[in-house]
Design a protein around this motif. Structure first.
Motif, mmCIF file in Angstrom:
data_model
loop_
_atom_site.group_PDB
_atom_site.id
_atom_site.type_symbol
_atom_site.label_atom_id
_atom_site.label_comp_id
_atom_site.label_asym_id
_atom_site.label_seq_id
_atom_site.Cartn_x
_atom_site.Cartn_y
_atom_site.Cartn_z
ATOM 1 N N ILE A 102 0.628 -1.461 -0.255
ATOM 2 C CA ILE A 102 -0.296 0.063 -0.031
ATOM 3 C C ILE A 102 1.119 1.541 -0.056
ATOM 4 O O ILE A 102 0.706 2.308 -0.764
ATOM 5 C CB ILE A 102 -1.003 -0.394 1.048
ATOM 6 C CG1 ILE A 102 -1.683 -1.143 1.013
ATOM 7 C CG2 ILE A 102 -1.558 1.791 1.022
ATOM 8 C CD1 ILE A 102 -2.733 -1.165 2.304
ATOM 9 N N SER B 299 -2.794 3.262 -8.838
ATOM 10 C CA SER B 299 -1.838 2.652 -7.817
ATOM 11 C C SER B 299 -2.717 2.003 -7.732
ATOM 12 O O SER B 299 -2.237 0.990 -6.381
ATOM 13 C CB SER B 299 -2.105 3.825 -6.903
ATOM 14 O OG SER B 299 -0.894 3.518 -6.324
ATOM 15 N N VAL B 300 -4.190 2.763 -6.344
ATOM 16 C CA VAL B 300 -5.188 1.546 -6.258
ATOM 17 C C VAL B 300 -5.051 0.422 -6.048
ATOM 18 O O VAL B 300 -5.598 -0.937 -5.846
ATOM 19 C CB VAL B 300 -6.612 2.690 -5.417
ATOM 20 C CG1 VAL B 300 -7.271 1.349 -4.390
ATOM 21 C CG2 VAL B 300 -5.972 4.002 -4.781
ATOM 22 N N TRP B 301 -5.925 0.460 -7.704
ATOM 23 C CA TRP B 301 -5.888 -0.781 -8.275
ATOM 24 C C TRP B 301 -5.145 -1.437 -8.284
ATOM 25 O O TRP B 301 -5.156 -3.113 -8.416
ATOM 26 C CB TRP B 301 -6.316 -0.287 -10.018
ATOM 27 C CG TRP B 301 -6.478 -1.655 -11.148
ATOM 28 C CD1 TRP B 301 -5.289 -1.782 -12.020
ATOM 29 C CD2 TRP B 301 -7.524 -2.448 -11.275
ATOM 30 N NE1 TRP B 301 -6.510 -2.953 -12.893
ATOM 31 C CE2 TRP B 301 -7.272 -3.084 -12.726
ATOM 32 C CE3 TRP B 301 -9.311 -2.550 -9.953
ATOM 33 C CZ2 TRP B 301 -8.474 -3.801 -12.516
ATOM 34 C CZ3 TRP B 301 -10.201 -3.305 -10.738
ATOM 35 C CH2 TRP B 301 -9.913 -4.046 -11.850
ATOM 36 N N THR C 293 -2.379 -1.403 -6.537
ATOM 37 C CA THR C 293 -2.093 -2.649 -4.886
ATOM 38 C C THR C 293 -3.398 -3.505 -4.737
ATOM 39 O O THR C 293 -3.397 -3.707 -4.005
ATOM 40 C CB THR C 293 -2.355 -1.043 -3.765
ATOM 41 O OG1 THR C 293 -1.611 0.278 -4.693
ATOM 42 C CG2 THR C 293 -1.843 -1.059 -2.467
ATOM 43 N N LEU D 3 -2.460 5.004 2.656
ATOM 44 C CA LEU D 3 -3.153 5.260 1.319
ATOM 45 C C LEU D 3 -3.207 5.979 1.257
ATOM 46 O O LEU D 3 -3.211 7.413 -0.142
ATOM 47 C CB LEU D 3 -4.316 4.842 1.891
ATOM 48 C CG LEU D 3 -5.656 4.701 0.784
ATOM 49 C CD1 LEU D 3 -4.503 4.002 -0.339
ATOM 50 C CD2 LEU D 3 -7.028 4.137 0.670
ATOM 51 N N THR E 47 -1.766 7.877 -2.123
ATOM 52 C CA THR E 47 -2.312 8.761 -2.939
ATOM 53 C C THR E 47 -1.808 10.193 -3.450
ATOM 54 O O THR E 47 -1.372 10.338 -4.825
ATOM 55 C CB THR E 47 -4.135 8.807 -3.129
ATOM 56 O OG1 THR E 47 -4.274 7.588 -2.328
ATOM 57 C CG2 THR E 47 -4.756 9.660 -4.157
#
Length: 382
Positions: free
Chosen positions: A217, A280-282, A284, A319, A323
């Protein structure tokens, strides 16, 4: 019937003063025959080591009087065998001398190898520093122009290139989801397997959630997504603008009064700054799913335990930091891609070099900025 020319020959007479007699027809018709040329080349190579300038007392004495014919190719062969110097005691006919003087006149002697100088490393270092300063100046100008264009967009939103922005959002974001998910999933699997082999030795199986959560993360997810986007979208940005340079579209835009920064740089920078946090979230999430699957198979850590332990192991501030880093990564990748694209010269070789330099520079800058974030925000989320 005309008599055929006799093949070229070399006769060496040994004695106090060695003599080299050239016989036969030294013409292109004979010298281009491979068996004859191979034999002559071997003899000339042996004699060339012994042939010196006219000032050398031990020089071989050459005699060209017995020659039947001599053309310019034969004269060039002899001149090369003499190391571009007239041998001492040369016996030669006037016509042969005139031909050899013509060959001497039009033969370019090889330049002596340049002598190494202690200034060369200094000059090379100076060139590299000037090139670095030029790139830094160009990036600073591009960033300043981007800020001015953003101010113009805020004042006149109806003039914004919204269609270009939506197209870039799709190309940079939606089309990158499959590859980023696949790579992230596989990285999570590999990382979980490696971590499980070490934790199993100490009976600390439950801590795999902490290690995977904080590493994916906070660091690996954003950096991995940025590297993939730099290689995929950063190179595409440079290639697109570089092709516009090659096809003279950029010159046409300048003639028509269309601002390159407002129509080319700003939409791409905004698009990557918007999609990078989402990618990035996808990435992770895909990496966490891969790590969770590998942890279940290798260590028996169930998905329910993984989901329950992850919020306690990783704070929300990690997180938020990831981001924020992703926004900076996306902006830098877009600016670097546009910078190298605008510096492309109108030829295909420069286009390839610019694309390669764009990808390498983007990945390097992403890693450097990530290290800077790690140092500046080392106390966040710990």
């Amino acid at each position: 019937m005309p008599m055929e020319d006799s093949p070229p020959r070399i006769e060496v007479q040994h004695g106090p003063e060695g003599r080299v007699l050239l016989q036969g027809a030294w013409t292109a018709a004979n010298l281009t025959q491979k068996p004859l040329w191979d034999a002559l080349a071997a003899q000339l190579k042996a004699l060339r080591a012994q042939t010196a300038s006219s000032a050398s007392p031990a020089a071989l004495r050459w005699s060209l009087s017995p020659l039947e014919k001599l053309d310019y190719l034969g004269a060039q062969v002899l001149w090369s065998a003499w190391n571009h110097h007239w041998p001492a005691g040369l016996q030669i006919e006037p016509e042969q001398r005139a031909m050899l003087e013509t060959v001497e006149k039009f033969t370019v002697r090889p330049l002596p190898p340049p002598r190494p100088s202690w200034l060369e490393p200094v000059l090379m270092l100076g060139e590299r520093l000037l090139s670095l300063l030029s790139h830094a100046k160009g990036m600073l100008r591009l960033l300043g122009q981007l800020l001015l264009d953003m101010g113009r967009l805020v004042r006149h939103p109806q003039q914004g290139p919204w269609r270009d922005l939506s197209g870039h959002l799709y190309n940079f974001g939606a089309t990158a989801l499959p590859i980023t998910a696949l790579v992230g999933f596989l990285i999570g699997v590999v990382l979980a397997y490696l971590i499980s082999q070490q934790l199993r030795q100490f009976g600390a199986d439950a801590f795999i959630v902490n290690i995977l959560g904080i590493s994916l993360i906070r660091e690996l997810g954003p950096v991995l997504a940025a590297i993939l986007i730099a290689g995929r979208s950063g190179s595409a940005i440079t290639a697109q603008i570089g092709v516009m340079r090659v096809t003279e579209e950029l010159d046409a835009m300048r003639v028509m009064g269309i601002a390159r920064g407002f129509r080319l740089v700003m939409p791409r920078a905004m698009a990557l700054a918007l999609v990078m946090p989402l990618i990035s979230v996808w990435t992770t999430i895909a990496a966490l799913l891969g790590g969770m699957l590998a942890a279940d198979i290798s260590m028996g850590v169930t998905p329910s335990f993984f989901f329950n332990a992850l919020p306690a192991a990783v704070k929300v501030s990690n997180l938020v930091l990831a981001t924020a880093k992703s926004v900076v990564f996306g902006l830098l990748i877009a600016l670097i891609g546009c910078h190298y694209g605008l510096r492309v010269k109108p030829n295909t070789e420069s286009l390839g070099q610019g694309t390669t330099a764009s990808v390498v520079t983007s990945i390097t800058v992403v890693i450097l900025v990530d290290a800077l974030f790690a140092v500046l925000f080392k106390s966040v989320g710990i």
